[in-house]
Design a protein around this motif. Structure first.
Motif, PDB file in Angstrom:
ATOM      1  N   SER A  66       0.842  -1.192   0.000  1.00 28.43           N
ATOM      2  CA  SER A  66       0.000   0.000   0.000  1.00 28.43           C
ATOM      3  C   SER A  66       0.881   1.247   0.000  1.00 28.43           C
ATOM      4  N   GLY A  67       0.756   2.071  -1.030  1.00 38.14           N
ATOM      5  CA  GLY A  67       1.564   3.288  -1.088  1.00 38.14           C
ATOM      6  C   GLY A  67       1.711   3.778  -2.516  1.00 38.14           C
ATOM      7  N   SER A  68       2.344   4.927  -2.675  1.00 41.95           N
ATOM      8  CA  SER A  68       2.621   5.463  -4.000  1.00 41.95           C
ATOM      9  C   SER A  68       3.886   4.812  -4.545  1.00 41.95           C
ATOM     10  N   THR A  70       6.543   6.256  -5.195  1.00 37.56           N
ATOM     11  CA  THR A  70       7.628   6.866  -4.413  1.00 37.56           C
ATOM     12  C   THR A  70       8.100   5.985  -3.271  1.00 37.56           C
ATOM     13  N   LEU A  71       7.181   5.259  -2.655  1.00 37.28           N
ATOM     14  CA  LEU A  71       7.541   4.383  -1.537  1.00 37.28           C
ATOM     15  C   LEU A  71       8.615   3.381  -1.950  1.00 37.28           C
ATOM     16  N   TRP A  73      11.213   3.916  -3.646  1.00 34.89           N
ATOM     17  CA  TRP A  73      12.536   4.520  -3.411  1.00 34.89           C
ATOM     18  C   TRP A  73      12.960   4.307  -1.962  1.00 34.89           C
ATOM     19  N   GLN A 197      -0.503   2.719 -11.323  1.00 31.55           N
ATOM     20  CA  GLN A 197      -1.382   3.584 -12.126  1.00 31.55           C
ATOM     21  C   GLN A 197      -0.862   3.961 -13.503  1.00 31.55           C
ATOM     22  N   PRO A 204      -4.205   4.345  -8.852  1.00 36.65           N
ATOM     23  CA  PRO A 204      -3.028   4.574  -8.003  1.00 36.65           C
ATOM     24  C   PRO A 204      -3.245   4.100  -6.572  1.00 36.65           C
ATOM     25  N   GLY A 205      -2.151   3.737  -5.897  1.00 44.34           N
ATOM     26  CA  GLY A 205      -2.238   3.330  -4.492  1.00 44.34           C
ATOM     27  C   GLY A 205      -1.450   2.080  -4.169  1.00 44.34           C
TER      28      GLY A 205
END
Lengths: 386, 386
Positions: A66-68, A70-71, A73, A197, A204-205
């Motif tokens: 669970s996250g974008s 970016t997570l 990275w 996404q 997204p998510g």
């Protein structure tokens, strides 16, 4: 025909248009995250991630968190490199700066190898840099969403294996996974991180990662404990392994509806050979690029071999800004994105061509967008007296 | 009548049953995260989070981030406390151990104040502990999902302000926000972190936080930079402020569909006085607890004042395990959860009573569950010859 409410066609470099079945999966009724039905769906989803990456090695490990995007990275920066160690960051746009900032947050030294806007570091520069000091990881943005520049991750990995074989190859595939060719095992990649996404065609998510056995081993031999909790490989790996083995497991509640949507989208994607999917994205991209050239427009990505197949970043004619063109596109039912690269954001627009807009023969999204772009440019030039 | 596909009623302590409109919001068509329509929805959602917390102070700051509730711990641990500083962790179950592990990952010293299972640390013990050394933060699990123990966050905060006024009060409200009374400003709380999938009644995938002006100031006066990137307040705060001011902004792509669902659910929740919502959850909880007592069963939470209104953790009769009872409940269309507290996991079950199952008069979920529990216990005892 789509069963979705009427809306303008979303042709930005992510999020993208959804298949009806994917979107219907998002409204799955309430379900326990440890119920047999959900455990099966999550487990299958992880196995489908392997197929997406054309990976069959049992030592490789998929993650869906669970996250974008970016997570992903943070997962890399807090698990695969330690304080004071070196990371070589290949820079082809905005996202390398951010990845470097993330690495430095966790104490790594990030050395950026930068190319002029629209270009990418040369193979010679990369080889030279790798020889200068020992790098724990090298990061490559496969497609930089801010510039549309494509990197040759296969060739860069070959150089790494020859010159600095212990360096982990980390690919930011947020804007590439699902449309650009990636052969995880065959190309000997260590990490590909992505999000749900973009070309995967899911809302997204979800942060999605694939790690090689080498990356997992390197993680296990850390001298210091991982420096994140939510992004910790140690916390997530047993969960992923248990679900894939059809056993419920708990670290944090997974986003059950998004996992259903990803299951649907990956089932659709992997039902056909991946090579076919890459080819149709390449063909569509060629068609878009030809149309852009016909309109007398230039791309940010200057060389054909470094032009992404997922998107096109297009310089506007002198005197026009995104604000002159995007509303006019919207009037025609098409949504493009403004520029994102700080230095030149007002000089270009971005056209995403991924997923169902490309693969679904019942849709006419790309041709509609090309026509709309031509009309919008004519209108904008007339309005400005150009 | 629900328009959802037929399914067993989910009465675990989260995720919970969804309202139809919330679930329909999950299948919103593809949308740019920086489009005016989405910016408005996200901005309004943040304002609704303030209402949810009954907060009107402009200095307080809501956050809605892609991730599990667990991510909220990382936000606290990487932003509001620094390496070597002390955290007092009040322990009422499983989740305090995990929060402490998260704090220690980022270098804080976590001192746990533990109570026997089903109990909570006394006010005297808390006051004593606060006097022993300077604590940067105190963490309280408002309702521990593993035990159903409710903490008195109002009273604990009063003690903190009297004895150690600079200590930040951090509430883990994952299993309480939306059903247990919380008056963020009036009670002078510093952080409440929660997730979307419990009493808020939204699908899982959103980490939701509310920070006081004091917490933000404390963050700004850090001596060292924040030690996370994805969980960084510095990275997210401008984004949240921009969206609430109706301006698009980018750090990482927000989960647009989940934000729509949260908007719908918070609009429904805040359309009525919060006091009414708390009261109906308390009344339902009383009814459940009375029925449990009628069945001759004990709760894990031993004292009435420390029994959550969101859920009930129920000891099974001697000789029965969750595996004897849960399948029999499922046959009757009701899903409860097994025990979660490691030491006694096989001796109890958990019944969640939150959200539409409690507030929607058209549903009969709670009465159905009570009848099912009675029948399932009888059946299980007979099967075991008890």
């Amino acid at each position: 025909m789509s069963s979705q409410a009427p809306h303008s066609t979303l042709l930005i470099p992510g999020p993208i248009e959804f298949d009806d079945a994917v979107l219907q999966s998002m409204s799955h009724y309430a379900e326990s995250h440890v119920s047999p039905a959900f455990v099966k769906v999550f487990g299958e989803t992880l196995t489908l991630v392997r197929k997406l990456f054309q990976s069959t090695k049992p030592s490789a490990q998929p993650f869906v968190i669970s996250g974008s995007g970016t997570l992903g990275w943070d997962v890399v920066a807090s698990n695969l490199i330690e304080k004071g160690e070196n990371a070589l960051v290949l820079h082809t746009g905005y996202f390398a700066d951010s990845f470097a900032a993330c690495l430095e947050t966790y104490g790594a030294h990030a050395t950026q190898l930068k190319a002029p806007i629209g270009d990418r570091p040369s193979f010679e520069q990369i080889e030279q840099a790798l020889k200068e000091k020992p790098y724990k990881i090298i990061t490559i943005t496969h497609v930089d969403t801010s510039t549309g520049v494509l990197s040759d991750i296969k060739r860069v990995t070959e150089i790494v294996r020859r010159v600095s074989p212990d360096t982990l190859v980390v690919v930011d595939g947020v804007c590439s996974v699902g449309c650009e060719e990636i052969a995880f095992d065959e190309w000997d990649l260590d990490v590909v991180l992505t999000a749900s996404q973009k070309a995967i065609g899911c809302p997204p998510g979800l942060s999605i990662l694939m790690l090689s056995g080498r990356a997992i081993d390197r993680f296990k031999s850390r001298k210091t404990p991982p420096s994140s909790y939510f992004a910790s490989i140690a916390n997530w790996m047993p969960i992923m392994q248990n679900y894939e083995n059809n056993k419920p497991s708990y670290f944090a509640t997974p986003p059950t509806q998004l996992v259903h949507a990803l299951h649907t989208s990956l089932s659709q994607i992997t039902a056909r050979p991946m090579a076919e999917r890459f080819a149709i994205h390449a063909q569509t991209s060629d068609r878009v690029k030809a149309a852009i050239a016909d309109l007398g427009l230039r791309q940010l990505a200057s060389q054909p071999e470094s032009q992404a197949h997922a998107m096109t970043a297009i310089y506007l004619p002198d005197g026009l800004t995104p604000a002159d063109v995007l509303p006019s596109l919207l009037k025609r039912g098409v949504i493009f994105a403004a520029g994102l690269h700080k230095e030149i954001a007002t000089r270009y627009i971005r056209f995403g061509h991924m997923g169902v807009s490309v693969t679904d023969p019942a849709r006419n999204d790309i041709d509609k967008a090309i026509v709309a772009l031509k009309e919008a440019l004519t209108e904008a030039k007339q309005a400005k007296g150009l």
